[in-house]
Write an enzyme that holds these catalytic residues in place. Structure first.
Site, short mmCIF file in Angstrom:
data_model
loop_
_atom_site.label_atom_id
_atom_site.label_comp_id
_atom_site.label_asym_id
_atom_site.label_seq_id
_atom_site.Cartn_x
_atom_site.Cartn_y
_atom_site.Cartn_z
N ARG A 4 0.87 -1.17 0.00
CA ARG A 4 0.00 0.00 0.00
C ARG A 4 0.91 1.22 0.00
O ARG A 4 1.98 1.20 0.64
CB ARG A 4 -0.90 0.03 1.25
CG ARG A 4 -2.06 -0.93 1.22
CD ARG A 4 -3.14 -0.49 0.22
NE ARG A 4 -4.28 -1.40 0.22
CZ ARG A 4 -4.43 -2.42 -0.62
NH1 ARG A 4 -3.50 -2.70 -1.52
NH2 ARG A 4 -5.51 -3.18 -0.56
N GLU A 38 -3.15 8.20 -3.56
CA GLU A 38 -3.36 7.46 -4.81
C GLU A 38 -4.65 7.93 -5.46
O GLU A 38 -5.71 7.75 -4.86
CB GLU A 38 -3.44 5.96 -4.49
CG GLU A 38 -3.37 5.07 -5.71
CD GLU A 38 -3.19 3.63 -5.30
OE1 GLU A 38 -2.05 3.23 -4.98
OE2 GLU A 38 -4.21 2.91 -5.25
N HIS A 98 -1.98 0.92 -9.57
CA HIS A 98 -2.54 -0.12 -8.69
C HIS A 98 -3.10 -1.28 -9.52
O HIS A 98 -4.30 -1.56 -9.49
CB HIS A 98 -3.61 0.48 -7.76
CG HIS A 98 -3.83 -0.32 -6.52
ND1 HIS A 98 -4.10 0.25 -5.30
CD2 HIS A 98 -3.82 -1.65 -6.29
CE1 HIS A 98 -4.25 -0.69 -4.39
NE2 HIS A 98 -4.09 -1.86 -4.97
#
Ligand code: NAP
Length: 312
Positions: free
Chosen positions: A230, A259, A278
């Site tokens: 993450r 993000e 991602h």
């Protein structure tokens, strides 16, 4: 299923919504106001934040089903305290996510994305054996921070590249050592030894900012950092500084904090970082399997049956 009212953060992928016939889907905006005793489940698709305050709006909630393995966006303790089960989708995405870790590792060490840009540009007019030299991959030391389900799959891939492997967890994993030949080291040793540091831990209070100025300072100046965990496990500003100053060689990021990064963030200007939006588990096959497992968890929760996988 006496109550099949589910609040979901759409739009959901077709593979998910096709499986949800018989379920009444309600809008995520219900989490923002009012109390909703008619709702039995939350379906979390794109990492929406779920905290105790939100849970208090749904006094009859039985289950939260998460599409994905990481549940750092859900206050699992608050859910468990209220008797709500939380399901996730571990295991089925190990292969795809480990493949992405290795994709980034190779792209970073061998400067693939930078090379692609150059090969398309007007500047590329003649081959030169002296340009764009990267770093070796085969035979280099791989450091895995977080030798869990995904970490072990990353280690398996490294075997084909003759890479010695060191790893660090809070708890030594001797079974993984036997299966992969990886050697357990402490955090500092891992950072100082590895040519490629791959982060594969969950995001927890303990791992938030774990790769900050101190950790980056311990890495070799020739080393690459790969993050498929993450974004917030890595301190973005410290990483930007380390890449800009040459304190580390390069980084490959599947995840960032925030993000997405603001479009004018200095990290996006650096040539020695490769960023994916991602995509860890983003293959057609794995996303199909995640849809099936997360919907099965949801339906089981609505029927008050044990889920395939729970956290907390
Ligand atoms: P896992 O099987 O639980 O493995 C996590 C590993 O991290 C464990 O070995 C754990 O060992 C270690 N760890 C936890 N806290 C640590 C700490 N403070 N210091 C060092 N090691 C620590 O989880 P997984 O299924 O492999 O998934 C890992 C994470 O990857 C997920 O939580 C998710 O956030 C992320 N992920 C990302 C993508 C993507 O699309 N990029 C896809 C899937 C998963 P100890 O408990 O012994 O410390």
């Amino acid at each position: 299923m006496s109550n099949s009212k589910v609040v979901a953060d759409g739009p959901l992928a077709a593979a998910v919504s096709q499986r949800l016939s018989g379920v009444e889907l309600l809008d995520w905006s219900l989490t923002e106001a009012g109390t909703h005793p008619e709702v039995a489940a939350l379906y979390t698709y794109g990492h929406p934040r779920v905290d105790g305050q939100i849970l208090d709006r749904f006094p009859a909630l039985q289950v939260i089903s998460n599409y994905g393995v990481g549940v750092d966006h859900i206050d699992v303790a608050a859910a468990v305290q209220r008797g709500i089960v939380v399901g996730n989708t571990p295991g089925i995405l190990n292969g795809a996510t480990a493949d992405m870790a290795f994709t980034l590792l190779m792209a970073t060490g061998r400067r693939l994305v930078e090379g692609d840009r150059y090969a398309r540009s007007p500047e590329f007019t003649v081959y030169d054996p002296g340009y764009m030299l990267g770093r070796e991959i085969y035979g280099q030391t791989l450091g895995i921070l977080g030798m869990g389900r995904i970490g072990e799959q990353i280690a398996r891939r490294a075997a084909g590249f003759d890479m010695p492997i060191v790893y660090h967890n809070r708890t030594r994993n001797e079974e993984a050592e036997q299966r992969t030949g990886a050697r357990y080291v402490d955090f500092e040793q891992l950072l100082g030894t590895a040519d490629y540091v791959v982060v594969a831990t969950p995001l927890t209070p303990q791992t938030t900012g774990l790769i900050g100025p101190r950790a980056l300072g311990l890495m070799k100046s020739t080393a690459c950092l790969i993050n498929i965990a993450r974004g917030a496990v890595v301190d973005t500003e410290a990483l930007t500084e380390a890449l800009a100053s040459g304190a580390i060689y390069a980084a490959g990021l599947d995840v960032t904090d925030p993000e997405p990064l603001p479009r004018n963030h200095p990290l996006l200007q650096l040539p020695n970082v490769t960023i994916a939006p991602h995509l860890g588990s983003a293959t057609e096959q794995t996303r199909e399997a995640m849809a099936a497992m997360s919907v099965e968890n949801l339906l089981r929760g609505l029927r008050s049956e044990p889920l395939l996988h729970t956290v907390g």
